[in-house]
Structures are given as C-alpha cells and as structure tokens.
Enzyme design. Sequence first.
Site, PDB file in Angstrom:
ATOM      1  N   TYR A 156      -7.426  -3.432  -2.692  1.00 30.46           N
ATOM      2  CA  TYR A 156      -6.217  -3.952  -1.899  1.00 30.46           C
ATOM      3  C   TYR A 156      -5.887  -5.243  -2.402  1.00 30.46           C
ATOM      4  O   TYR A 156      -4.906  -5.473  -2.433  1.00 30.46           O
ATOM      5  CB  TYR A 156      -6.639  -4.204  -0.569  1.00 30.46           C
ATOM      6  CG  TYR A 156      -5.917  -4.914   0.596  1.00 30.46           C
ATOM      7  CD1 TYR A 156      -4.628  -4.023   1.084  1.00 30.46           C
ATOM      8  CD2 TYR A 156      -6.007  -5.991   0.966  1.00 30.46           C
ATOM      9  CE1 TYR A 156      -3.726  -4.664   1.923  1.00 30.46           C
ATOM     10  CE2 TYR A 156      -5.558  -6.627   1.772  1.00 30.46           C
ATOM     11  CZ  TYR A 156      -4.387  -5.973   2.241  1.00 30.46           C
ATOM     12  OH  TYR A 156      -3.359  -6.733   3.204  1.00 30.46           O
ATOM     13  N   THR A 188       4.945 -18.382  -3.448  1.00 31.26           N
ATOM     14  CA  THR A 188       3.957 -17.460  -2.358  1.00 31.26           C
ATOM     15  C   THR A 188       3.409 -18.699  -1.347  1.00 31.26           C
ATOM     16  O   THR A 188       2.809 -19.531  -1.602  1.00 31.26           O
ATOM     17  CB  THR A 188       2.460 -17.171  -3.308  1.00 31.26           C
ATOM     18  OG1 THR A 188       2.842 -16.279  -4.294  1.00 31.26           O
ATOM     19  CG2 THR A 188       1.617 -16.378  -2.168  1.00 31.26           C
ATOM     20  N   ASN A 243       7.142  -4.809   3.370  1.00 29.98           N
ATOM     21  CA  ASN A 243       5.919  -4.992   4.313  1.00 29.98           C
ATOM     22  C   ASN A 243       5.030  -3.875   4.178  1.00 29.98           C
ATOM     23  O   ASN A 243       3.715  -4.278   4.518  1.00 29.98           O
ATOM     24  CB  ASN A 243       6.599  -5.165   5.551  1.00 29.98           C
ATOM     25  CG  ASN A 243       5.483  -5.205   6.649  1.00 29.98           C
ATOM     26  OD1 ASN A 243       4.600  -6.162   6.874  1.00 29.98           O
ATOM     27  ND2 ASN A 243       5.384  -4.126   7.292  1.00 29.98           N
ATOM     28  N   SER A 268      -1.153 -11.025   0.880  1.00 26.50           N
ATOM     29  CA  SER A 268      -2.461 -11.355   1.578  1.00 26.50           C
ATOM     30  C   SER A 268      -3.118 -12.537   0.753  1.00 26.50           C
ATOM     31  O   SER A 268      -3.147 -12.517  -0.297  1.00 26.50           O
ATOM     32  CB  SER A 268      -3.186 -10.046   1.764  1.00 26.50           C
ATOM     33  OG  SER A 268      -4.491 -10.364   2.499  1.00 26.50           O
ATOM     34  N   VAL A 284       7.206   4.790   0.698  1.00 24.44           N
ATOM     35  CA  VAL A 284       7.521   3.846  -0.634  1.00 24.44           C
ATOM     36  C   VAL A 284       6.865   4.183  -1.632  1.00 24.44           C
ATOM     37  O   VAL A 284       7.371   3.518  -2.747  1.00 24.44           O
ATOM     38  CB  VAL A 284       7.270   2.349  -0.079  1.00 24.44           C
ATOM     39  CG1 VAL A 284       8.201   1.699   0.956  1.00 24.44           C
ATOM     40  CG2 VAL A 284       5.812   2.129   0.150  1.00 24.44           C
TER      41      VAL A 284
HETATM   42  N1  LIG Z   1      -3.050  -7.318   9.616  1.00 22.89           N
HETATM   43  C1  LIG Z   1      -3.337  -8.311   8.711  1.00 22.89           C
HETATM   44  O1  LIG Z   1      -4.615  -8.861   9.396  1.00 22.89           O
HETATM   45  C2  LIG Z   1      -2.786  -8.598   7.483  1.00 22.89           C
HETATM   46  C3  LIG Z   1      -3.281  -9.658   6.797  1.00 22.89           C
HETATM   47  C4  LIG Z   1      -2.764  -9.815   5.361  1.00 22.89           C
HETATM   48  C5  LIG Z   1      -1.636  -8.845   5.070  1.00 22.89           C
HETATM   49  N2  LIG Z   1      -1.190  -7.992   5.644  1.00 22.89           N
HETATM   50  C6  LIG Z   1      -0.116  -7.217   5.124  1.00 22.89           C
HETATM   51  O2  LIG Z   1       0.829  -7.151   6.154  1.00 22.89           O
HETATM   52  C7  LIG Z   1       1.581  -5.896   5.884  1.00 22.89           C
HETATM   53  C8  LIG Z   1       1.890  -5.383   7.624  1.00 22.89           C
HETATM   54  O3  LIG Z   1       0.443  -5.113   8.005  1.00 22.89           O
HETATM   55  P1  LIG Z   1       0.291  -4.515   9.671  1.00 22.89           P
HETATM   56  O4  LIG Z   1      -1.007  -5.242  10.274  1.00 22.89           O
HETATM   57  O5  LIG Z   1       1.765  -4.659  10.504  1.00 22.89           O
HETATM   58  O6  LIG Z   1       0.073  -3.048   9.229  1.00 22.89           O
HETATM   59  P2  LIG Z   1       0.183  -1.642   9.851  1.00 22.89           P
HETATM   60  O7  LIG Z   1      -0.743  -0.625   9.311  1.00 22.89           O
HETATM   61  O8  LIG Z   1      -0.030  -1.932  11.590  1.00 22.89           O
HETATM   62  O9  LIG Z   1       1.640  -1.300   9.886  1.00 22.89           O
HETATM   63  C9  LIG Z   1       1.942  -0.928   8.503  1.00 22.89           C
HETATM   64  C10 LIG Z   1       3.070   0.337   8.721  1.00 22.89           C
HETATM   65  O10 LIG Z   1       3.435   0.534   7.446  1.00 22.89           O
HETATM   66  C11 LIG Z   1       3.781   2.058   7.488  1.00 22.89           C
HETATM   67  N3  LIG Z   1       3.325   2.507   6.036  1.00 22.89           N
HETATM   68  C12 LIG Z   1       2.178   2.728   5.588  1.00 22.89           C
HETATM   69  N4  LIG Z   1       2.254   3.503   4.305  1.00 22.89           N
HETATM   70  C13 LIG Z   1       3.692   3.386   4.101  1.00 22.89           C
HETATM   71  C14 LIG Z   1       4.206   4.037   3.056  1.00 22.89           C
HETATM   72  N5  LIG Z   1       3.645   4.414   1.808  1.00 22.89           N
HETATM   73  N6  LIG Z   1       5.672   4.104   3.331  1.00 22.89           N
HETATM   74  C15 LIG Z   1       6.440   3.456   4.348  1.00 22.89           C
HETATM   75  N7  LIG Z   1       5.543   2.926   5.285  1.00 22.89           N
HETATM   76  C16 LIG Z   1       4.455   2.988   5.276  1.00 22.89           C
HETATM   77  C17 LIG Z   1       2.643   2.651   8.391  1.00 22.89           C
HETATM   78  O11 LIG Z   1       3.059   3.840   8.991  1.00 22.89           O
HETATM   79  C18 LIG Z   1       2.752   1.627   9.526  1.00 22.89           C
HETATM   80  O12 LIG Z   1       3.656   1.786  10.527  1.00 22.89           O
HETATM   81  C19 LIG Z   1       0.802  -5.045   5.235  1.00 22.89           C
HETATM   82  O13 LIG Z   1       1.613  -5.208   3.806  1.00 22.89           O
HETATM   83  C20 LIG Z   1      -0.356  -5.592   5.177  1.00 22.89           C
HETATM   84  O14 LIG Z   1      -1.065  -5.324   3.695  1.00 22.89           O
HETATM   85  C21 LIG Z   1      -1.767  -7.680   7.016  1.00 22.89           C
END
Ligand SMILES: NC(=O)c1ccc[n+]([C@@H]2O[C@H](COP(=O)([O-])OP(=O)(O)OC[C@H]3O[C@@H](n4cnc5c(N)ncnc54)[C@H](O)[C@@H]3O)[C@@H](O)[C@H]2O)c1
Length: 242
Positions: free
Chosen positions: A154, A232, A83, A140, A61
């Site tokens: 972040y 949001t 996402n 987030s 992305v």
């Molecule tokens: N896990 C948490 O506690 C949490 C909390 C708040 C927000 N979030 C947000 O939720 C979303 C998903 O989180 P998650 O825990 O499933 O993350 P994760 O790291 O487990 O999965 C993210 C996926 O995105 C892919 N990815 C990373 N960079 C990319 C890029 N440049 N292009 C395409 N794909 C890419 C990765 O390969 C991975 O498979 C993220 O935006 C994260 O910031 C997560």
Amino acid sequence: MFDLTGRTALVTGAGQNIGAGIARALAGAGARVLVNDLRADRAGEVAAEIGGEAEALPFDVTDRAAVLAAVEAAGALDVLVNNAGNGGAEAMLPKRFADTEPAEWAGPVEVNLQGVLFCCHAVLPGMVERGHGRIITISSAAGTHGVGIGFAPYSVGKGGSLSLMRSLALEHGRDGITANSVALGIMDSVREETAAALRKSIPVGRLGSPADVGAACLWLASDEASWVTGQTIGLNGGAFTS
Ligand SMILES: NC(=O)c1ccc[n+]([C@@H]2O[C@H](COP(=O)([O-])OP(=O)(O)OC[C@H]3O[C@@H](n4cnc5c(N)ncnc54)[C@H](O)[C@@H]3O)[C@@H](O)[C@H]2O)c1
C-alpha cells in the site's frame, strides 16, 4: 473565495467516507460533481444525497478501458480527485512484507497507483486542450513516511502516486494544470479498536474527518490555488511533521 461554479469535478471512490466528503465540499462550492465508485449503489446514493447537478459515474479505476469510456462520457473535466484506494474501511490485512507472497502486492498497487495513472492519463489531453486543470491525489503518510504496521505494498502505491503528481506538476505547469497530493494520517473511518490506540498519538487529539479532506481539496481545486503545484500537503493532526 473558492467558487467552483461552472467547473466539473470527477471524484473517484466517492461512494462513502473520505471521497463522499470531497464530493460534498466541491459540490458545496458550486461544482458539478461526478461521483465515481466501483460500487454503483454507493455512487448513486452519494450523488442523490448531494442532489443538484451531481451524477453517479460508476467504474473501476483499475480497468483502463472503463476509465477511458467514463472520461469520454463525462465531457470536459476541470478537476480530478484520485481518491479511490484501499487503506480505509476496507483495508488490506496487515502483514509484514517478508511474510507476503508476490500475488498479494498487486491489489494495493493496482488501485492506489495504476488507477491513478489511468485516470490522469485519461483526463490530461482535455485539460491541456482547455488550458486548465486541477489534479489532486489522496495519498497517505504510508506513502510519505512509511508505517511499520504491515502495509508495505500500500505504501508503494501511495508513494508512487504522489511521485506522479510531482512529475505532472513539472510537465504541465505551463498548461494551467496543477497536480498535488494530500497525504492523510489516521482518519475516523478506521476500526474503533485501531482508532482508540492511535488517537492519543495525534497532537490535535482527534482523528481526521471527510470534511477535513474536502476542505483541503476545495482549496487545491480553486483558482486561488493556481500557484500551488507539485506539493504533498500533510493532513494528519500534526502526527507527521514535514
Ligand atoms: N481511512 C484512512 O485512515 C486513510 C488514511 C490515509 C489515506 N487514506 C486514503 O483515502 C482514500 C479514501 O479512504 P476511505 O477511508 O474513504 O476508504 P473507503 O474504503 O471507506 O472508501 C473507498 C471507496 O473507494 C471505492 N473503490 C475501491 N476500489 C475502487 C476502484 N478500483 N475503482 C473505483 N472505486 C473504488 C470503494 O468501493 C469505496 O467506496 C483512499 O485512497 C485511502 O487509501 C485513508
């Protein structure tokens, strides 16, 4: 209610965890889901597991040319879920902002903000032309409230992307396009030692799951949510009230 039959949805970063949960929820309501991930193997596995019309669409992305090529190849898109990000299983190393170097800021801002800008910019002309679109960005509490655990760049990315949704909602309200953010609290993909420390602070007493996020995205992607835009939505078990 919440029938996405005939709709096509692109979910970025859907190769595991939260994105995979979103892809499953949208596909479960009848959408044709394009499963994006930087890692083609992950995207392929999730698309295969969902089956039916789901297809892997791997690209980065943060690479504008790759985003444009993928969106063109995808054809008409009704739903975009931004996402892809970092902060989950592959989180940045926490560091106090004052102790970071400028070179460390680019990564989190690129994937959490620049990638969202690229994807929105690529899908909007088609949505405007068709008079319909749903854009959902996974943000987030780090973006809405800030978190004092060393994730400032972040937070910048997550805060910027939810701000973009507000502007898109205002610019495209008359085009049949809605733009919203889902601001997550602590999810069950975090490391267990982190989870153990944080679970107690969540009023409902559990961490969030990919299915929780999938359900919220399904609602926002639906026709029934046509009056919800520029919002949001906090999904955090009550840890952050608004
Ligand atoms: N896990 C948490 O506690 C949490 C909390 C708040 C927000 N979030 C947000 O939720 C979303 C998903 O989180 P998650 O825990 O499933 O993350 P994760 O790291 O487990 O999965 C993210 C996926 O995105 C892919 N990815 C990373 N960079 C990319 C890029 N440049 N292009 C395409 N794909 C890419 C990765 O390969 C991975 O498979 C993220 O935006 C994260 O910031 C997560």
